[in-house]
Design an enzyme around this catalytic site. Structure first.
Site, PDB file in Angstrom:
ATOM      1  N   SER A   1       0.800  -1.226   0.000  1.00 45.78           N
ATOM      2  CA  SER A   1       0.000   0.000   0.000  1.00 45.78           C
ATOM      3  C   SER A   1       0.831   1.273   0.000  1.00 45.78           C
ATOM      4  O   SER A   1       0.327   2.336  -0.386  1.00 45.78           O
ATOM      5  CB  SER A   1      -0.935   0.011   1.214  1.00 45.78           C
TER       6      SER A   1
ATOM      7  N   ASP B   1      -3.024   8.299   7.547  1.00 44.51           N
ATOM      8  CA  ASP B   1      -3.951   7.373   8.182  1.00 44.51           C
ATOM      9  C   ASP B   1      -3.176   6.423   9.086  1.00 44.51           C
ATOM     10  O   ASP B   1      -2.090   6.759   9.543  1.00 44.51           O
ATOM     11  CB  ASP B   1      -4.805   6.634   7.138  1.00 44.51           C
TER      12      ASP B   1
ATOM     13  N   HIS C   1       0.235   5.122   6.814  1.00 39.21           N
ATOM     14  CA  HIS C   1       0.809   5.686   5.596  1.00 39.21           C
ATOM     15  C   HIS C   1       1.164   7.165   5.764  1.00 39.21           C
ATOM     16  O   HIS C   1       0.353   7.943   6.257  1.00 39.21           O
ATOM     17  CB  HIS C   1      -0.166   5.509   4.439  1.00 39.21           C
TER      18      HIS C   1
END
Length: 403
Positions: free
Chosen positions: A54, A339, A342
């Site tokens: 991610s 978040d 990240h």
């Protein structure tokens, strides 16, 4: 407490795709980082191929029907693109900056059906991706990402011819960040975890990564940019999961450190045994941890609480949820994390400077700018299987496609 309004995203899909393309074009035209002194001065084409999870995904999971790790909704993308692009960030991710510094466009997802220009490279990263196929079946594992790369390499040979494609692949940068999801899942789900079990698991993960790097090498890759795993125990999400106030989750920190040490050894070993193999290791772990623990030192106000989410550290992964309430900060540039796990675009802007121009205290043996400029010897790999440091975990689903 921020309570989002319910919106039917599916009804706006075509309109959003148009806005995304428009936003990319505007962003490229107005980007402040696209300065001549930061660009690679070369008449030759430079390509970049990106693999990872991610931290690197530009939206591939939007095209993975089984994936639950999608962020194609606000407030993701609000800072730069002004539209959710599938990136786990309020704006640009590190591969975007790496591409721009090398004179390449920002990434579109490899699985985007409109993405067909692979002469500049491709981004195969997928949120939730793992080094071990078995860890997460709802994302695109590293092994499948490498399979996609092989497909692109064959396409380039058809389009450009063997000679030109070979030169492009040899000059290209292979930028990867993988393993963090494997270790987080292992620590959170395994029982009776001993030091020897942790060491064995790290060896298996590193062994699988090594195998895939060799696959890329055999196709023609020579320049590898390895980003080590994050300070997994210090993220807002980890602190939330372990109910921590100020300390980091020791088990996650230890396994991340063990992986990063092993990655250094493997990269050096590959360089000593594979002709023409060049590499760098970017110490993402310490660069991000220092900003997490000392945010004001780097111009941030908050280091251990996310901009978006819920819970004490906003470490609950419900940013942008349509069903549960979450909090959203007013200025992401004040935060290290957007978040639960990240970095913000503001943090990535600092990290790219280390990746591109950093000294050997944070990136070694060369930085990305220097790696791009290195000349490659044209020799042939003889296939030394002694390079494998552990047996590869069986992949019973490697032929699976995600389109």
């Amino acid at each position: 407490m921020f309570k989002p309004t319910v919106t039917t995203m599916s009804s706006l899909e075509n309109h959003f795709r148009f806005l995304f393309v428009l936003a990319i074009l505007i962003a490229l035209a107005n980007s402040k980082i696209d300065k001549p002194n930061q660009r690679v001065q070369s008449n030759k084409k430079i390509a970049m191929f990106v693999f990872g999870d991610s931290l690197f995904d530009p939206g591939n999971n939007d095209y993975v029907p089984s994936s639950q790790a999608r962020v194609n909704f606000p407030p993701y993308g609000e800072t730069f693109f002004h539209y959710p692009t599938g990136r786990d960030c309020d704006g640009r991710i590190l591969p975007d900056f790496a591409a721009a510094y090398a004179g390449l466009p920002y990434w579109r997802a490899y699985l985007d059906p409109d993405n067909h220009n692979f002469t500049v490279g491709a981004n195969f990263a997928s949120a939730g991706a793992c080094a071990l196929v078995e860890t997460n079946n709802n994302s695109i594992p590293f092994e499948i990402q490498v399979k996609y790369f092989k497909d692109v390499a064959n396409l380039l040979k058809d389009q450009l011819g063997e000679t030109e494609a070979k030169e492009l692949l040899e000059r290209a940068i292979y930028y990867s960040s993988i393993g963090g999801v494997d270790y987080t899942s292992f620590i959170l789900t395994a029982t009776n975890v001993t030091e020897s079990l942790v060491e064995a698991y790290v060896n298996i993960v590193i062994g699988n990564i090594t195998n895939q790097i060799k696959e890329i090498y055999n196709v023609g890759g020579r320049k590898f940019a390895f980003q080590n795993v994050a300070p997994l125990g210090c993220t807002p999400g980890s602190k939330e999961s372990f109910n921590l106030t100020t300390d980091c989750a020791e088990a996650l920190q230890n396994i991340a450190t063990m992986h990063n040490n092993a990655l250094n050894v493997v990269a050096e070993k590959l360089a000593s045994e594979l002709p023409g193999f060049k590499y760098l290791v970017f110490d993402f772990f310490n660069a991000l941890m220092d900003r997490t623990q000392n945010p004001t030192k780097y111009g941030f106000k908050v280091g251990d609480v996310a901009c978006c989410g819920s819970g004490a550290h906003r470490g609950v992964s419900n940013c942008g949820s349509l069903t549960t309430a979450y909090e959203l900060c007013s200025d992401p540039t004040e935060f290290v994390y957007f978040d639960s796990a990240h970095p913000t675009e503001a943090c990535n802007i600092q990290l790219i400077e280390l990746l591109w121009n950093g000294s050997t205290d944070v990136i070694w043996p060369v930085n990305l700018r220097e790696l791009i400029e290195l000349e490659i010897e044209t020799e042939t790999y003889s296939g030394n299987d002694d390079l494998l440091i552990s047996e590869q975990v069986p992949a019973d689903d490697v032929s699976k496609t995600y389109q």
